[in-house]
Enzyme design. Structure first.
Site, short mmCIF file in Angstrom:
data_model
loop_
_atom_site.label_atom_id
_atom_site.label_comp_id
_atom_site.label_asym_id
_atom_site.label_seq_id
_atom_site.Cartn_x
_atom_site.Cartn_y
_atom_site.Cartn_z
CB SER A 143 -0.83 -0.01 1.29
OG SER A 143 -1.50 1.21 1.47
CE1 TYR A 156 -4.14 -2.28 5.15
CE2 TYR A 156 -3.38 -0.05 4.65
CZ TYR A 156 -3.87 -1.28 4.23
OH TYR A 156 -4.07 -1.51 2.88
CE LYS A 160 -1.48 -3.85 3.33
NZ LYS A 160 -1.66 -5.09 2.55
N1 LIG Z 1 -8.75 -0.67 -1.06
C1 LIG Z 1 -7.73 0.13 -0.85
O1 LIG Z 1 -7.88 1.38 -0.83
C2 LIG Z 1 -6.35 -0.45 -0.67
C3 LIG Z 1 -5.27 0.43 -0.69
C4 LIG Z 1 -3.99 -0.08 -0.52
C5 LIG Z 1 -3.80 -1.44 -0.36
N2 LIG Z 1 -4.87 -2.28 -0.33
C6 LIG Z 1 -4.62 -3.71 -0.12
O2 LIG Z 1 -5.22 -4.47 -1.15
C7 LIG Z 1 -5.42 -5.81 -0.68
C8 LIG Z 1 -6.80 -6.27 -1.06
O3 LIG Z 1 -7.76 -5.53 -0.32
P1 LIG Z 1 -9.09 -4.92 -0.99
O4 LIG Z 1 -8.96 -3.47 -0.94
O5 LIG Z 1 -9.39 -5.59 -2.25
O6 LIG Z 1 -10.16 -5.29 0.17
P2 LIG Z 1 -11.38 -6.31 0.17
O7 LIG Z 1 -11.85 -6.34 1.59
O8 LIG Z 1 -12.37 -5.95 -0.88
O9 LIG Z 1 -10.70 -7.69 -0.20
C9 LIG Z 1 -9.85 -8.36 0.69
C10 LIG Z 1 -10.00 -9.85 0.51
O10 LIG Z 1 -9.13 -10.52 1.45
C11 LIG Z 1 -9.87 -11.57 2.06
N3 LIG Z 1 -9.30 -11.89 3.38
C12 LIG Z 1 -9.35 -11.16 4.52
N4 LIG Z 1 -8.74 -11.82 5.52
C13 LIG Z 1 -8.28 -12.97 4.99
C14 LIG Z 1 -7.56 -14.06 5.52
N5 LIG Z 1 -7.18 -14.12 6.82
N6 LIG Z 1 -7.23 -15.08 4.69
C15 LIG Z 1 -7.61 -15.07 3.39
N7 LIG Z 1 -8.32 -14.06 2.83
C16 LIG Z 1 -8.65 -13.03 3.63
C17 LIG Z 1 -11.29 -11.04 2.13
O11 LIG Z 1 -12.25 -12.08 2.29
C18 LIG Z 1 -11.42 -10.34 0.79
O12 LIG Z 1 -11.84 -11.21 -0.23
C19 LIG Z 1 -5.16 -5.78 0.82
O13 LIG Z 1 -3.86 -6.30 1.09
C20 LIG Z 1 -5.21 -4.30 1.14
O14 LIG Z 1 -4.45 -3.98 2.30
C21 LIG Z 1 -6.15 -1.81 -0.49
#
Ligand SMILES: NC(=O)c1ccc[n+]([C@@H]2O[C@H](COP(=O)([O-])OP(=O)(O)OC[C@H]3O[C@@H](n4cnc5c(N)ncnc54)[C@H](O)[C@@H]3O)[C@@H](O)[C@H]2O)c1
Length: 289
Positions: A143, A156, A160
């Protein structure tokens, strides 16, 4: 890894958001895909949807914080598809606010999923990718919070930062084997990340943040920003290109504002390094004199 057609991808956190978009992009590129997620209903729906693209797509329930579950998911993948080439350690949760206004359980939950989850994915799949010799690529979702501590979500951000650091080390270690690494650093993306508590395992207890507290207001603001963020499909397209071009970093939302924040941090670090170097050389001159 230029040619993805016919290769196999394993993607965690696949039932929603960025993982779902990555799985879709891989399936559309003609890859075989194993989807791994803790949220089994959403996982089943994702598998069904992606089969519509004509690729061989399967799903496995997996809590990435549990090394035994990741090992099991890997065995299922080898049994279904044979060699694995692309591993996306993408599952992640957002939680917490400051250092001490949240529980230790919340710290553990975020670090177990976001840091140990990525580590389990690397340690489980690396031996197979190393031994089949057909090349491979690890994609670790970090992130912008992994480079900039000013966003106010301490566990968080800490998680990261760890993913960025671990991935940079991994890239150096495995480049000579022809295995690439990409660190995905999104800004805000329109996903269900602000509702991460839906997947909080029982052992960490309930997540309670008072919405009227400063922490609660901060979390609500982060949720608004995520909903105004970019489309996950955009992140997936940039990631696919990075795998093909073997690029280490993907800054999906790159823009002036993010750059300025990074500059501020790096400038502070370099200024401290320069000040320390100047002090050391002054001291040395005094001793020499
Ligand atoms: N959305 C944002 O703004 C953003 C920004 C920077 C980084 N990220 C990163 O992107 C990645 C994906 O997140 P997202 O935004 O798509 O969120 P999201 O909540 O839509 O998807 C996350 C997925 O991870 C799964 N998950 C959660 N805990 C788990 C576990 N213990 N084991 C297996 N699966 C698990 C959830 O069921 C879900 O399908 C994450 O690592 C998040 O930190 C997201």
């Amino acid at each position: 890894m230029q040619n993805l057609r016919g290769k196999t991808a394993f993607v965690t956190g696949e039932a929603s958001g960025i993982g779902l978009a990555l799985g879709q992009a891989f399936a559309q590129a003609g890859m075989r895909v194993m989807l791994a997620d803790i949220e089994t209903d959403a996982l089943a729906k994702a598998v069904e949807k992606m089969r519509g693209f004509g690729s061989d797509v399967r799903g496995v329930a997996c809590d990435v914080s549990d090394p035994v579950a990741v090992e099991y998911a890997a065995k299922e993948t080898y049994a279904s598809f044979g060699n694995v080439h692309v591993v996306c350690n993408n599952a992640g949760v957002a939680g917490g606010s400051g250092i001490d206004d949240i529980s230790l359980d919340t710290w553990r939950w975020v670090l177990d999923v976001n840091v140990m989850g990525v580590l389990h994915g690397i340690r489980t799949f690396l031996p197979q990718i190393r031994s089949h010799g057909e090349g491979g690529h690890f994609v670790n979702t970090a992130s912008m919070a992994g480079l900039n501590s000013g966003m106010g979500l301490s566990p968080y951000s800490a998680s990261k930062f760890a993913v960025v650091n671990m991935s940079e080390g991994l890239a150096k270690q495995i480049a000579p084997l022809g295995i690439g690494v990409t660190i995905v650093c999104p800004g805000f993306v329109r996903t269900r990340i602000s509702d991460s508590a839906r997947n909080r395992q029982q052992r960490y207890g309930k997540l309670h943040i008072d919405p009227a507290s400063p922490a609660g207001k901060h979390v609500a603001r982060q949720a608004e920003l995520a909903q105004a963020g970019i489309d996950p499909a955009d992140v997936a397209a940039q990631t696919l290109r990075a795998i093909q071009e073997n690029e280490l970093y993907v800054f999906t939302n790159a823009g002036r504002e993010w750059r300025d924040e990074l500059c501020e941090r790096f400038d502070r670090v370099l200024a401290a390094v320069d000040a320390a170097a100047a002090r050391r050389s002054n001291n040395k001159r005094q001793v020499d004199f």
